[in-house]
Design an enzyme around this catalytic site. Structure first.
Site, PDB file in Angstrom:
ATOM      1  N   LYS A   1      21.689 -30.538 -13.324  1.00  0.00           N
ATOM      2  CA  LYS A   1      20.789 -30.361 -14.227  1.00  0.00           C
ATOM      3  C   LYS A   1      21.633 -31.418 -15.615  1.00  0.00           C
ATOM      4  O   LYS A   1      22.639 -30.986 -16.128  1.00  0.00           O
ATOM      5  CB  LYS A   1      20.888 -29.233 -14.693  1.00  0.00           C
ATOM      6  CG  LYS A   1      19.865 -28.835 -15.584  1.00  0.00           C
ATOM      7  CD  LYS A   1      19.771 -27.226 -15.742  1.00  0.00           C
ATOM      8  CE  LYS A   1      19.093 -26.437 -14.713  1.00  0.00           C
ATOM      9  NZ  LYS A   1      18.943 -24.974 -15.243  1.00  0.00           N
TER      10      LYS A   1
ATOM     11  N   CYS B   1      15.217 -38.240 -27.177  1.00  0.00           N
ATOM     12  CA  CYS B   1      14.337 -39.107 -26.096  1.00  0.00           C
ATOM     13  C   CYS B   1      13.782 -37.824 -24.841  1.00  0.00           C
ATOM     14  O   CYS B   1      13.725 -36.908 -25.237  1.00  0.00           O
ATOM     15  CB  CYS B   1      14.923 -39.836 -24.735  1.00  0.00           C
ATOM     16  SG  CYS B   1      13.780 -40.264 -23.955  1.00  0.00           S
TER      17      CYS B   1
END
Length: 149
Positions: A96, A113
């Site tokens: 993750k 982002c």
């Protein structure tokens, strides 16, 4: 009136032309011609027929064509990329991708982002503009600012 006519195929068509009729309306009597019935061409008994043998051949062919079309379309739709993945290259060895920042370390403004295309990930470098143009998407950055006191 009756008449007969031969068609180009040699079939005989009987024509019936009705006599004019008198139509009675209150205050008016009018004579109107009635329309002749339309001729109906005779159907030959050598028309197209489906037999049990036709179905025995046609059904398996249709099933094979349908299954083949499904498999080809399924194969072509999966070739592009893995289904549902947005992250194509960032920390792929990690189970993750997680980034954590303290609010005090941010300063007055930080731009992060959200398209996963930035070369400076997790910070935005404007790569979403190209991504949006190519895909028709509308993703933009996450902007975090401190409030003015």
């Amino acid at each position: 009136m009756y008449g007969a006519q031969r068609c180009g195929s040699g079939q005989r068509i009987d024509l019936v032309v009705a006599e004019p009729q008198t139509v009675h309306r209150p205050g008016k009597n009018m004579t109107t011609p009635s329309l002749p019935p339309l001729p109906m061409p005779a159907l030959s008994s050598s028309g197209f027929r489906l037999t049990k043998e036709h179905f025995v051949v046609a059904v398996p062919v249709a099933v094979v064509a349908a299954v083949g079309g499904f498999l080809v379309s399924h194969y072509l739709s999966r070739r592009g990329c893995k289904k549902g993945q947005v992250n194509a290259s960032i920390s792929k060895d990690s189970p993750k991708v997680v980034h954590s920042f303290d609010m005090e370390d941010i300063g007055t403004k930080a731009v992060y982002c959200r398209c996963w295309k930035s070369k400076k990930f997790p910070y935005c470098d404007g790569a979403h503009a190209k991504h949006n143009e190519e895909t028709g998407d509308n993703v933009g950055p996450l902007i975090i600012k401190k409030k003015d006191a």
